[in-house]
Design a protein around this motif. Sequence first.
Motif, PDB file in Angstrom:
ATOM      1  N   LYS A   1     -58.780  26.097  91.072  1.00 44.37           N
ATOM      2  CA  LYS A   1     -59.371  26.289  89.743  1.00 44.37           C
ATOM      3  C   LYS A   1     -59.261  27.740  89.279  1.00 44.37           C
ATOM      4  O   LYS A   1     -58.900  28.011  88.146  1.00 44.37           O
ATOM      5  CB  LYS A   1     -60.845  25.869  89.803  1.00 44.37           C
ATOM      6  CG  LYS A   1     -61.498  25.776  88.459  1.00 44.37           C
ATOM      7  CD  LYS A   1     -62.996  25.562  88.578  1.00 44.37           C
ATOM      8  CE  LYS A   1     -63.382  24.167  88.991  1.00 44.37           C
ATOM      9  NZ  LYS A   1     -64.867  24.001  89.015  1.00 44.37           N
ATOM     10  N   TYR A   2     -59.576  28.672  90.182  1.00 44.35           N
ATOM     11  CA  TYR A   2     -59.603  30.089  89.778  1.00 44.35           C
ATOM     12  C   TYR A   2     -58.336  30.842  90.177  1.00 44.35           C
ATOM     13  O   TYR A   2     -58.311  32.066  90.182  1.00 44.35           O
ATOM     14  CB  TYR A   2     -60.849  30.774  90.353  1.00 44.35           C
ATOM     15  CG  TYR A   2     -62.117  30.149  89.841  1.00 44.35           C
ATOM     16  CD1 TYR A   2     -62.482  30.293  88.513  1.00 44.35           C
ATOM     17  CD2 TYR A   2     -62.929  29.367  90.666  1.00 44.35           C
ATOM     18  CE1 TYR A   2     -63.617  29.687  88.010  1.00 44.35           C
ATOM     19  CE2 TYR A   2     -64.072  28.754  90.179  1.00 44.35           C
ATOM     20  CZ  TYR A   2     -64.407  28.924  88.844  1.00 44.35           C
ATOM     21  OH  TYR A   2     -65.534  28.320  88.347  1.00 44.35           O
TER      22      TYR A   2
ATOM     23  N   PHE B   1     -52.695  16.964  82.485  1.00 48.51           N
ATOM     24  CA  PHE B   1     -53.390  17.768  81.476  1.00 48.51           C
ATOM     25  C   PHE B   1     -52.486  17.833  80.249  1.00 48.51           C
ATOM     26  O   PHE B   1     -51.416  18.401  80.288  1.00 48.51           O
ATOM     27  CB  PHE B   1     -53.598  19.170  82.077  1.00 48.51           C
ATOM     28  CG  PHE B   1     -54.426  20.107  81.250  1.00 48.51           C
ATOM     29  CD1 PHE B   1     -55.740  20.376  81.593  1.00 48.51           C
ATOM     30  CD2 PHE B   1     -53.882  20.763  80.146  1.00 48.51           C
ATOM     31  CE1 PHE B   1     -56.502  21.265  80.845  1.00 48.51           C
ATOM     32  CE2 PHE B   1     -54.649  21.650  79.394  1.00 48.51           C
ATOM     33  CZ  PHE B   1     -55.957  21.905  79.754  1.00 48.51           C
TER      34      PHE B   1
ATOM     35  N   ALA C   1     -51.561  23.358  84.694  1.00 42.57           N
ATOM     36  CA  ALA C   1     -52.940  23.802  84.546  1.00 42.57           C
ATOM     37  C   ALA C   1     -53.861  23.003  85.462  1.00 42.57           C
ATOM     38  O   ALA C   1     -53.639  21.822  85.714  1.00 42.57           O
ATOM     39  CB  ALA C   1     -53.398  23.634  83.098  1.00 42.57           C
ATOM     40  N   TYR C   2     -54.892  23.679  85.910  1.00 36.60           N
ATOM     41  CA  TYR C   2     -55.869  22.997  86.765  1.00 36.60           C
ATOM     42  C   TYR C   2     -56.639  21.974  85.955  1.00 36.60           C
ATOM     43  O   TYR C   2     -56.983  22.199  84.796  1.00 36.60           O
ATOM     44  CB  TYR C   2     -56.867  24.020  87.330  1.00 36.60           C
ATOM     45  CG  TYR C   2     -58.098  23.353  87.907  1.00 36.60           C
ATOM     46  CD1 TYR C   2     -58.083  22.845  89.209  1.00 36.60           C
ATOM     47  CD2 TYR C   2     -59.249  23.167  87.138  1.00 36.60           C
ATOM     48  CE1 TYR C   2     -59.193  22.197  89.718  1.00 36.60           C
ATOM     49  CE2 TYR C   2     -60.362  22.519  87.643  1.00 36.60           C
ATOM     50  CZ  TYR C   2     -60.322  22.036  88.932  1.00 36.60           C
ATOM     51  OH  TYR C   2     -61.421  21.375  89.432  1.00 36.60           O
ATOM     52  N   ARG C   3     -56.893  20.835  86.554  1.00 35.39           N
ATOM     53  CA  ARG C   3     -57.908  19.939  86.022  1.00 35.39           C
ATOM     54  C   ARG C   3     -58.494  19.170  87.186  1.00 35.39           C
ATOM     55  O   ARG C   3     -57.817  18.937  88.179  1.00 35.39           O
ATOM     56  CB  ARG C   3     -57.374  19.023  84.931  1.00 35.39           C
ATOM     57  CG  ARG C   3     -56.385  17.972  85.340  1.00 35.39           C
ATOM     58  CD  ARG C   3     -56.427  16.842  84.354  1.00 35.39           C
ATOM     59  NE  ARG C   3     -57.679  16.125  84.468  1.00 35.39           N
ATOM     60  CZ  ARG C   3     -58.133  15.261  83.576  1.00 35.39           C
ATOM     61  NH1 ARG C   3     -57.460  15.029  82.500  1.00 35.39           N
ATOM     62  NH2 ARG C   3     -59.250  14.627  83.772  1.00 35.39           N
ATOM     63  N   PRO C   4     -59.753  18.825  87.084  1.00 37.52           N
ATOM     64  CA  PRO C   4     -60.365  18.130  88.210  1.00 37.52           C
ATOM     65  C   PRO C   4     -59.677  16.781  88.400  1.00 37.52           C
ATOM     66  O   PRO C   4     -59.290  16.146  87.421  1.00 37.52           O
ATOM     67  CB  PRO C   4     -61.822  17.959  87.782  1.00 37.52           C
ATOM     68  CG  PRO C   4     -61.910  18.351  86.364  1.00 37.52           C
ATOM     69  CD  PRO C   4     -60.662  19.005  85.948  1.00 37.52           C
TER      70      PRO C   4
ATOM     71  N   ASN D   1     -53.602  29.957  87.117  1.00 39.92           N
ATOM     72  CA  ASN D   1     -54.357  29.215  86.105  1.00 39.92           C
ATOM     73  C   ASN D   1     -54.922  30.167  85.051  1.00 39.92           C
ATOM     74  O   ASN D   1     -55.329  29.732  83.979  1.00 39.92           O
ATOM     75  CB  ASN D   1     -55.481  28.420  86.779  1.00 39.92           C
ATOM     76  CG  ASN D   1     -55.927  27.241  85.944  1.00 39.92           C
ATOM     77  OD1 ASN D   1     -55.100  26.572  85.318  1.00 39.92           O
ATOM     78  ND2 ASN D   1     -57.214  26.980  85.899  1.00 39.92           N
TER      79      ASN D   1
END
Lengths: 210, 300
Positions: A29-30, A182, A174-177, A34
């Motif tokens: 995520k961090y 995305f 991109a991050y996504r849960p 990203n």
Amino acid sequence: MNDPYQVLGVPETATDEEIKRAYRELARKYHPDNYHDNPLADLAQEKMKEINAAYEEVTKSRSGGGNRTGGAGGGYGGYPGGGAYQSYGRQSSSSVLQQVRLAINTGDLSRAEALLANYSDHSAEWNFLRGAVCYRRGWMDEAKRYYQTACQMEPSSAEYRQALEFMERGTQTAYRPGESPFGTEVCGGNPCLTMCCLYSLCNGGYCFFC
Amino acid sequence: MFGYVRPPVGILPQEETERFRRMYCGLCHTLALRYGAPARYILNYDFTYLAILLTKGEARERSGRCPASPLRQRSYLETDEALALAADESVILAYWQLQDGVADHGALRGLKYRGGCAMLSKAYRKAAAARPAFDESTRRQLRLLAELEDQRCPSMDRAADAFATLLGGAAGEVDDPIRRRVVEQVLYHLGRWVYLVDAADDLKKDAASGNYNPVALRFGLTDGHWTAESRGEFAATLDHSVHMMATAFELWDFGVWTPILQETFYTGLFHVGKAVLDGTFHTLPSVKQRKKCKNGEETA
């Protein structure tokens, strides 16, 4: 420092595997990738440091305690404290453009813009830096167009190509849960998600606001 | 301009939808409390999101009856500092949105906007006195937007920036400097996204009427239809903004509001964007679909 378990979002009773998974998710995520050129990258970097420290502390205390086997090591190995989130470190062809890079790195976009506006040689690098300023301001479309010009003028530059590829690739990485993709064009497009809420919040529409 | 940001009701668990509704009702009550019953008419989901982004946690709950639910008592969030701020800013935004409508329409068609303005003018004066900085920045940005529209500005980023900066200004009164940066970034890109989606939604209408449309100008679309290439490029630029919202959102702990915001930034906005691009945004789902959605919620 905050409770490392809280930072990682797991209870103290979590297994090593669960901790590792939580850490990996947060690291994804961090991750600097990203927050590439993100005006809030400094905050992400702080977050990453906190997560790394928490993970290190938990693994150390667990391996030191000797109660658990298996070890929680082998994560992302921690991200270095600087550099990774900033990408305008390259040596410039002129001192003015060097100052522009510095201004972008410190987040002083107005200064970067003013310097670029007074610089008459609209070289490939000038276009690239204009693009970088646009991106940070949130002018995504203009950013892409400046990167395109920079690449056309100097196709051999890896720095410009990378920036353009990032814009063109969009947010695929991109991050996504979870695992779903995305993006506007790749989402499922359930019609109920857009209109049905008009009917549901007020229980069948006797509210005149809906 | 408003109406595109919506809670992804079909995806959110019932508990979260209820939470959203409590905020929606809380904002409605706050508007009535501060500005009198007519101010309730400006309530929408966009302003509810504004309240969610500004709130510091879940305020205390109350229950009561209201014009929308005269028989059954419903729970709602009690007015607190953040709800008051959201209500004030909502009044200012709604008022200027109506003023914009007056300027854009002729004497007859502008009548409803004029009526709305007259109804809100007292509320607006009070809100503007309470939040002078936000009122000032809203006026400045709308003036700028009107100028850009008059000049038929070909840069969609520049036009969108005027509206995005306006919305970003709503974070101006957030105390914590980090939170302010985060909320400002979320609101800026939410504003950009809304402006662009609105322009995309109006493509056909503007092509017929000849009105200014920054998206049509940018991609050279004269007949109101997308080409595959321009559609892809436009979706990518929307996605970049959603990505900026999502990355900013992850940098602050929004507490109980996290699930709602998370679903909105990672799912809801994409669905709305896709529906607008497909031209299905204004198509009401069939009764069957609606029933399915409603039943799904009840069993969730």
